[in-house]
Scaffold this motif. Structure first.
Motif, short mmCIF file in Angstrom:
data_model
loop_
_atom_site.label_atom_id
_atom_site.label_comp_id
_atom_site.label_asym_id
_atom_site.label_seq_id
_atom_site.Cartn_x
_atom_site.Cartn_y
_atom_site.Cartn_z
N ILE A 1 0.84 -1.20 0.00
CA ILE A 1 0.00 0.00 0.00
C ILE A 1 0.88 1.25 0.00
O ILE A 1 0.63 2.21 -0.74
CB ILE A 1 -0.95 -0.01 1.22
CG1 ILE A 1 -1.97 -1.13 1.09
CG2 ILE A 1 -1.65 1.34 1.36
CD1 ILE A 1 -2.78 -1.37 2.35
N ALA A 2 1.92 1.25 0.85
CA ALA A 2 2.82 2.40 0.92
C ALA A 2 3.50 2.64 -0.42
O ALA A 2 3.62 3.78 -0.89
CB ALA A 2 3.86 2.18 2.02
N VAL B 1 0.95 4.10 -2.96
CA VAL B 1 0.66 5.51 -2.70
C VAL B 1 1.84 6.38 -3.12
O VAL B 1 1.66 7.47 -3.69
CB VAL B 1 0.32 5.72 -1.21
CG1 VAL B 1 0.23 7.21 -0.88
CG2 VAL B 1 -1.00 5.04 -0.87
N ALA C 1 -4.81 10.76 -2.61
CA ALA C 1 -3.92 9.60 -2.45
C ALA C 1 -4.07 8.97 -1.07
O ALA C 1 -4.12 7.74 -0.93
CB ALA C 1 -2.47 10.01 -2.70
N GLY D 1 -5.61 5.36 -0.49
CA GLY D 1 -4.77 4.40 0.22
C GLY D 1 -5.49 3.83 1.43
O GLY D 1 -5.43 2.62 1.71
N GLY E 1 -6.96 0.19 0.95
CA GLY E 1 -6.19 -0.62 1.88
C GLY E 1 -7.08 -1.29 2.91
O GLY E 1 -6.91 -2.47 3.25
N ALA F 1 -3.91 1.57 7.06
CA ALA F 1 -3.62 1.90 5.67
C ALA F 1 -3.31 3.38 5.49
O ALA F 1 -2.41 3.76 4.73
CB ALA F 1 -4.81 1.50 4.78
N SER G 1 0.18 5.22 4.29
CA SER G 1 0.05 6.21 3.21
C SER G 1 0.66 7.54 3.62
O SER G 1 1.28 8.24 2.81
CB SER G 1 -1.43 6.40 2.85
OG SER G 1 -2.02 5.19 2.41
#
Length: 402
Positions: free
Chosen positions: A148-149, A152, A165, A169, A173, A329, A333
């Protein structure tokens, strides 16, 4: 108030006044400094709690670092702590900016502090990198959160809006993290109201510029205060977003000249604390000390109100599996956003343009490396890193100019 409350308020005042006085480098740097003080040195919050606050502040309007200070104050010392931490963090920047505004109006020029800033900026870069490393190790709890990171970060570099974003995310997420567990426990009802509230704020940011105040000359104090109250209520994103608001709302209405706005932005860049203290400078230029007061109150007051409303909800959100997944999440992000901002900062600090060529600024890189070693290996506090960077910047300028 219990007997420990005055002691807690005194501690908050000392820590956040210091951070407000040395907080160069923008929100990412401020949050890095707060993490070192609040989590590592004083242990007022766990790293997980701190990350939840970072994620939450990115989803509400207002200056993120100011809201972080207010959050910490509320958690550590209640309602009085909320006020003390916020005022002490904002205070130094407002006083310094007000003094510069007075000198600017009286003498017609900005002070020359570029040699000091030259060394402070790479030192601040090292502070941010250290915080990203520590917070990232806590936020990235599993491989899914890492992906996820990364997603983003890529989206941000492709130009996706910061708030969008973070929301994507968090939402995508959350769905991935929860649905991959193969069940739905039905605890998301309270979370839906939270999402409606969050998604309402970006709409406000579009409405805010639809009907600017009509005045071809200097505004009244009420008009000035209302303008900055509106900006503080809907301002998402980086300092560049603030500049866009000021360009349209001030220069566009004839309240401020283009040059005055550029000078105000410059003041915001080389003074410590939140960049929103630029409002103090602008308020003074337009309407003297009364203007400085109402502009400052207008832009910062919404942050206190938003945090007061949001902070009590965070424990309830964390106790819900769906909301907890959303926060996890959003937290990774937010780390991705800090990393993307740091890359942009590093590019501006360590790379210099000479015509068509890009060259490394070896002096700035040297200062950044020394600061990173001092921060990571010797655990030097942020105040010494900032002061040391200023000294090295002054020495570098002195050597190169002789």
């Amino acid at each position: 108030m219990d007997s420990s409350a005055p002691h807690r308020l005194t501690q908050l005042a000392k820590v956040f006044f210091k951070l407000g006085a040395i907080g160069f480098g923008g929100p990412a740097a401020h949050i890095a400094m707060m993490e070192d003080e609040v989590v590592h040195r004083h242990k007022w919050l766990t790293r997980e709690q701190f990350l939840d606050l970072v994620g939450a502040t990115n989803l509400i309007p207002g200056p993120n670092s100011t809201e972080m200070a207010i959050h910490v104050g509320y958690i550590y010392a209640g309602w009085l702590g909320l006020i003390v931490a916020g005022i002490c963090f904002i205070g130094p920047a407002v006083v310094i900016t007000g003094a510069f505004a007075w000198a600017y109006v009286v003498f017609g020029q900005l002070p020359q502090v570029s040699p000091l800033l030259y060394g402070i900026k790479p030192a601040v870069l090292a502070i941010i990198l250290g915080a990203i490393w520590k917070l990232g190790k806590t936020a990235v709890k599993n491989r899914k959160l890492l992906l996820i990171a990364v997603a983003v970060t890529v989206a941000l570099f492709l130009g996706l809006n910061e708030v969008i974003a973070l929301l994507l995310g968090g939402l995508l997420g959350m769905l991935w993290l929860r649905l991959s567990q193969g069940h739905n426990d039905g605890t998301g009802t309270g979370f839906n109201g939270w999402l409606i509230g969050v998604s309402f704020h970006p709409l406000l940011s579009q409405i805010s510029t639809a009907s600017p105040l009509a005045s071809p000359t200097a505004p009244t104090l009420w008009q000035l205060g209302l303008f900055f109250l509106k900006v503080g209520s809907v301002l998402f994103g980086s300092g560049y977003v603030l500049i866009a608001f000021l360009e349209e709302g001030l220069v566009g209405q004839g309240w401020l000249t283009q040059q005055q706005l550029l000078d105000a932005i410059a003041i915001g860049q080389f003074t410590p604390g939140p960049v929103s203290s630029t409002a103090t400078f602008i308020g003074y230029v337009i309407a003297g000390w009364p203007g400085a007061v109402v502009a400052t109150l207008g832009i910062f007051l919404p942050s206190f109100l938003f945090v007061a409303a949001l902070n009590p909800l965070l424990p309830r959100l964390r106790s819900s599996p769906w909301a907890s997944a959303f926060l996890d999440a959003v937290n990774v992000s937010a780390i991705a956003l800090m990393a993307a901002v740091t890359v942009q900062l590093a590019r501006g600090i360590l790379i210099v343009s000479t015509g068509t060529q890009l060259n490394i600024d070896w002096s700035a890189l040297f200062i950044a490396i020394i600061a990173a070693v001092a921060a990571i290996r010797f655990r030097l506090t942020t105040i010494w890193l900032v002061l040391g960077g200023a000294l090295m910047g002054w020495l570098a300028n002195f050597i190169l100019s002789n």
